[in-house]
Structure formats: C-alpha cells, structure tokens
Design a protein around this motif. Structure first.
Motif, PDB file in Angstrom:
ATOM      1  N   ILE A 101       0.841  -1.195   0.000  1.00  0.00           N
ATOM      2  CA  ILE A 101       0.000   0.000   0.000  1.00  0.00           C
ATOM      3  C   ILE A 101       0.875   1.243   0.000  1.00  0.00           C
ATOM      4  O   ILE A 101       1.831   1.343   0.775  1.00  0.00           O
ATOM      5  N   LEU A 102       0.537   2.187  -0.861  1.00  0.00           N
ATOM      6  CA  LEU A 102       1.193   3.486  -0.903  1.00  0.00           C
ATOM      7  C   LEU A 102       0.118   4.570  -0.904  1.00  0.00           C
ATOM      8  O   LEU A 102      -0.445   4.899  -1.950  1.00  0.00           O
ATOM      9  N   THR A 103      -0.199   5.073   0.266  1.00  0.00           N
ATOM     10  CA  THR A 103      -1.199   6.122   0.457  1.00  0.00           C
ATOM     11  C   THR A 103      -2.538   5.732  -0.170  1.00  0.00           C
ATOM     12  O   THR A 103      -3.279   4.968   0.412  1.00  0.00           O
ATOM     13  N   ASP A 104      -2.833   6.230  -1.378  1.00  0.00           N
ATOM     14  CA  ASP A 104      -4.131   5.973  -2.003  1.00  0.00           C
ATOM     15  C   ASP A 104      -4.062   4.931  -3.111  1.00  0.00           C
ATOM     16  O   ASP A 104      -4.969   4.848  -3.943  1.00  0.00           O
ATOM     17  N   PHE A 134      -3.115 -19.630 -11.819  1.00  0.00           N
ATOM     18  CA  PHE A 134      -3.069 -18.357 -12.518  1.00  0.00           C
ATOM     19  C   PHE A 134      -2.291 -17.396 -11.620  1.00  0.00           C
ATOM     20  O   PHE A 134      -2.479 -17.380 -10.403  1.00  0.00           O
ATOM     21  N   LEU A 135      -1.419 -16.610 -12.205  1.00  0.00           N
ATOM     22  CA  LEU A 135      -0.711 -15.573 -11.473  1.00  0.00           C
ATOM     23  C   LEU A 135      -1.462 -14.265 -11.693  1.00  0.00           C
ATOM     24  O   LEU A 135      -1.633 -13.820 -12.832  1.00  0.00           O
ATOM     25  N   ILE A 136      -1.917 -13.660 -10.612  1.00  0.00           N
ATOM     26  CA  ILE A 136      -2.826 -12.519 -10.719  1.00  0.00           C
ATOM     27  C   ILE A 136      -2.270 -11.322  -9.963  1.00  0.00           C
ATOM     28  O   ILE A 136      -1.756 -11.455  -8.848  1.00  0.00           O
ATOM     29  N   THR A 137      -2.390 -10.167 -10.592  1.00  0.00           N
ATOM     30  CA  THR A 137      -2.075  -8.893  -9.946  1.00  0.00           C
ATOM     31  C   THR A 137      -3.289  -7.984 -10.074  1.00  0.00           C
ATOM     32  O   THR A 137      -3.804  -7.779 -11.176  1.00  0.00           O
ATOM     33  N   ASN A 138      -3.747  -7.460  -8.935  1.00  0.00           N
ATOM     34  CA  ASN A 138      -4.838  -6.487  -8.911  1.00  0.00           C
ATOM     35  C   ASN A 138      -4.319  -5.176  -8.325  1.00  0.00           C
ATOM     36  O   ASN A 138      -3.615  -5.184  -7.311  1.00  0.00           O
ATOM     37  N   VAL A 139      -4.663  -4.066  -8.963  1.00  0.00           N
ATOM     38  CA  VAL A 139      -4.265  -2.746  -8.482  1.00  0.00           C
ATOM     39  C   VAL A 139      -5.518  -1.958  -8.130  1.00  0.00           C
ATOM     40  O   VAL A 139      -6.496  -1.960  -8.897  1.00  0.00           O
ATOM     41  N   PHE A 140      -5.476  -1.291  -6.973  1.00  0.00           N
ATOM     42  CA  PHE A 140      -6.626  -0.530  -6.489  1.00  0.00           C
ATOM     43  C   PHE A 140      -6.219   0.912  -6.207  1.00  0.00           C
ATOM     44  O   PHE A 140      -5.077   1.181  -5.835  1.00  0.00           O
ATOM     45  N   GLU A 141      -7.175   1.826  -6.392  1.00  0.00           N
ATOM     46  CA  GLU A 141      -6.992   3.216  -5.998  1.00  0.00           C
ATOM     47  C   GLU A 141      -8.131   3.622  -5.067  1.00  0.00           C
ATOM     48  O   GLU A 141      -9.264   3.122  -5.198  1.00  0.00           O
ATOM     49  N   HIS A 142      -7.825   4.521  -4.136  1.00  0.00           N
ATOM     50  CA  HIS A 142      -8.811   4.964  -3.151  1.00  0.00           C
ATOM     51  C   HIS A 142      -9.437   6.274  -3.616  1.00  0.00           C
ATOM     52  O   HIS A 142      -8.755   7.280  -3.805  1.00  0.00           O
ATOM     53  N   HIS A 143     -10.746   6.246  -3.830  1.00  0.00           N
ATOM     54  CA  HIS A 143     -11.484   7.422  -4.281  1.00  0.00           C
ATOM     55  C   HIS A 143     -12.780   7.554  -3.485  1.00  0.00           C
ATOM     56  O   HIS A 143     -13.538   6.587  -3.364  1.00  0.00           O
ATOM     57  N   ASN A 144     -12.996   8.734  -2.934  1.00  0.00           N
ATOM     58  CA  ASN A 144     -14.255   9.043  -2.230  1.00  0.00           C
ATOM     59  C   ASN A 144     -14.586   7.998  -1.161  1.00  0.00           C
ATOM     60  O   ASN A 144     -15.737   7.560  -1.038  1.00  0.00           O
ATOM     61  N   GLY A 145     -13.577   7.631  -0.403  1.00  0.00           N
ATOM     62  CA  GLY A 145     -13.813   6.727   0.717  1.00  0.00           C
ATOM     63  C   GLY A 145     -13.906   5.257   0.367  1.00  0.00           C
ATOM     64  O   GLY A 145     -14.202   4.432   1.238  1.00  0.00           O
ATOM     65  N   ARG A 146     -13.642   4.891  -0.890  1.00  0.00           N
ATOM     66  CA  ARG A 146     -13.741   3.496  -1.302  1.00  0.00           C
ATOM     67  C   ARG A 146     -12.520   3.094  -2.132  1.00  0.00           C
ATOM     68  O   ARG A 146     -11.919   3.927  -2.813  1.00  0.00           O
ATOM     69  N   TRP A 147     -12.186   1.802  -2.056  1.00  0.00           N
ATOM     70  CA  TRP A 147     -11.133   1.254  -2.904  1.00  0.00           C
ATOM     71  C   TRP A 147     -11.751   0.714  -4.179  1.00  0.00           C
ATOM     72  O   TRP A 147     -12.697  -0.071  -4.137  1.00  0.00           O
ATOM     73  N   HIS A 148     -11.223   1.157  -5.323  1.00  0.00           N
ATOM     74  CA  HIS A 148     -11.717   0.721  -6.629  1.00  0.00           C
ATOM     75  C   HIS A 148     -10.592   0.036  -7.402  1.00  0.00           C
ATOM     76  O   HIS A 148      -9.427   0.456  -7.330  1.00  0.00           O
ATOM     77  N   MET A 149     -10.944  -0.970  -8.157  1.00  0.00           N
ATOM     78  CA  MET A 149      -9.964  -1.637  -9.000  1.00  0.00           C
ATOM     79  C   MET A 149      -9.676  -0.780 -10.229  1.00  0.00           C
ATOM     80  O   MET A 149     -10.586  -0.226 -10.846  1.00  0.00           O
ATOM     81  N   VAL A 150      -8.390  -0.671 -10.570  1.00  0.00           N
ATOM     82  CA  VAL A 150      -8.006   0.082 -11.765  1.00  0.00           C
ATOM     83  C   VAL A 150      -7.187  -0.774 -12.719  1.00  0.00           C
ATOM     84  O   VAL A 150      -6.959  -0.382 -13.862  1.00  0.00           O
ATOM     85  N   HIS A 151      -6.740  -1.937 -12.244  1.00  0.00           N
ATOM     86  CA  HIS A 151      -5.938  -2.799 -13.109  1.00  0.00           C
ATOM     87  C   HIS A 151      -6.060  -4.244 -12.633  1.00  0.00           C
ATOM     88  O   HIS A 151      -5.987  -4.529 -11.438  1.00  0.00           O
ATOM     89  N   HIS A 152      -6.264  -5.147 -13.592  1.00  0.00           N
ATOM     90  CA  HIS A 152      -6.301  -6.584 -13.318  1.00  0.00           C
ATOM     91  C   HIS A 152      -5.487  -7.295 -14.378  1.00  0.00           C
ATOM     92  O   HIS A 152      -5.667  -7.067 -15.576  1.00  0.00           O
ATOM     93  N   HIS A 153      -4.560  -8.137 -13.932  1.00  0.00           N
ATOM     94  CA  HIS A 153      -3.723  -8.878 -14.867  1.00  0.00           C
ATOM     95  C   HIS A 153      -3.675 -10.328 -14.417  1.00  0.00           C
ATOM     96  O   HIS A 153      -3.221 -10.647 -13.322  1.00  0.00           O
ATOM     97  N   SER A 154      -4.174 -11.197 -15.269  1.00  0.00           N
ATOM     98  CA  SER A 154      -4.170 -12.632 -14.995  1.00  0.00           C
ATOM     99  C   SER A 154      -3.362 -13.330 -16.079  1.00  0.00           C
ATOM    100  O   SER A 154      -3.583 -13.112 -17.271  1.00  0.00           O
ATOM    101  N   SER A 155      -2.405 -14.146 -15.661  1.00  0.00           N
ATOM    102  CA  SER A 155      -1.600 -14.882 -16.623  1.00  0.00           C
ATOM    103  C   SER A 155      -1.478 -16.326 -16.179  1.00  0.00           C
ATOM    104  O   SER A 155      -1.625 -16.650 -15.001  1.00  0.00           O
TER     105      SER A 155
END
Length: 225
Positions: free
Chosen positions: A170-173, A190-211
């Motif tokens: 985690i890095l701030t938001d 499956f090797l999976i990476t999910n990236v989230f950003e914090h907006h308006n009090g909620r965490w939202h997904m911005v990137h999903h990578h499945s290989s």
C-alpha cells in the motif's frame, strides 16, 4: 536480661517485610521493558488487541504501540515489508491491509456469482483502467473492461477460484495485490495482480492482470479467465 527482639515478641511473630515497588505509583505493566510488552502483545489477534485498547488508558497506550502492530502485521500477513516505515504507522497500515484484502476477496466473490453490476461498482469508472485476462488480450477503458467481464460471465463453465499466497503493498491511495489462484487441484495456478486506488472513501480496482503459469515450460491450463 532478654534481648530487645525477644522482649518485643518472638521473631516468628513479626509481620513479613513489605517489598516496595521500585517505582511507587507505577504499575507492573508500566515497569516492563518495551520489548517484553511487545512480545506479550504479539500473542493477541486483531480483535483482542482492539478490545485491549478500550479497557483503560494504560492498555490503550500499550495496544497502540507501533511495534505491537508491526509484529501483528508480520504474523497475519507477511515478513516481506519488514524494512518499510508506514507514513501513518503500523496500526493504520494493518487496518488498510485488511480492507484491501477484503475488497480483493470480494472481487473473487463477484466472479463466482457472475454479477456484472457488482463488478461495475468495483471498477473505477475511468478511461485509464486496464484489464488483461489470461487469454493475453488487453482491454483498456471502463467500457471495454466491463464488456470483457460480460463475455467471461457468459461462459457456461463457472469460476470457483481458490486463492493463495496473497501479498499486498500500500502506498497512500494506491495498493496492489499479488496472488496465485487455482481453478482445480490438477492444473497449475493463474498468477494474478490487482491494483486498487482509493477514491471518495472506497477502494476501486483500476488494473487486473491474470496470466497462466507455465509448468515445465508447457501451458497446461485451459484459459477461461
């Protein structure tokens, strides 16, 4: 002539000596060295440490100690981040990590339920979001990403991933989560990476990578995700 001690009564009749505290007015807990206190608190789980902090001011001070929360983080999550110094302390970092893992778990629940409306709420509605499914195809922008999940949910075969080796940073938001996800015990993960950003009090997904993880250099997976 009887001695003074005998005149005043037998030695065995005397009250035992009272050992005074080294520091009058200071509790035994406060006299413990910090390392011992931290070690003792390391045996508590998250709910217990939170309850301890609500008992009194002394316990609140001990339970809010940064070293105690660092130890709990390493026990519950990973030792990989031993060298970092969270901006808001280890207690806040622990709480945010729990929140991220909960959101990430919810992502897989959405896949199992094939709920496009919930998937739409999870993703940030932005043109820079990205999704790479195990097929290798890249979908860019909110609309394309949602269309890709609609295609996945139309697949006749259901998805029931078993997720292991979850790691969060985690890095701030912003936060990213890496993991291995299995569809069945026979095939590789499956090797999976999910990236989230914090907006308006909620965490939202911005990137999903499945290989697909190669086993002995061979792709033994059936790509469905």
């Amino acid at each position: 002539m009887p001695s003074t001690s005998l005149a005043n009564g037998n030695a065995g009749d005397r009250p035992p000596d009272v050992v005074a505290d080294d520091k009058p007015g200071v509790s035994m807990m406060e006299q413990l060295v910090p390392e011992i206190t931290t070690h003792a608190l390391s045996y508590l789980d998250y709910p217990s440490l939170c309850r301890l902090s609500m008992t009194n001011s002394l316990m609140r001070k001990a339970a809010n100690d940064d070293n105690a929360w660092k130890a709990l983080y390493h026990k519950d999550f990973t030792l990989e981040q031993d060298g970092i110094t969270p901006v808001n302390g280890w207690k806040a970092y622990y709480a945010t990590t729990r929140a991220i893992i909960s959101v990430n778990t919810g992502f897989f629940d959405i896949i199992r339920e094939r709920s496009l409306p919930e998937m739409a709420q999870l993703w940030l509605n932005s043109d820079y979001v990205k999704c790479i499914h195990a097929s290798g195809e890249l979908f860019s922008g909110y609309s394309e990403v949602m269309q890709s999940w609609q295609l996945c949910f139309n697949w006749e075969q259901g998805f029931d991933f078993q997720v292991h080796n979850v790691r969060t940073r985690i890095l701030t938001d912003m936060a990213w989560v890496t993991m291995k996800a299995y569809l069945n015990v026979d095939a590789g993960p499956f090797l999976i990476t999910n990236v989230f950003e914090h907006h308006n009090g909620r965490w939202h997904m911005v990137h999903h990578h499945s290989s697909v993880m190669l086993i002995d250099g061979v792709n033994q997976q059936v790509v469905v995700h």
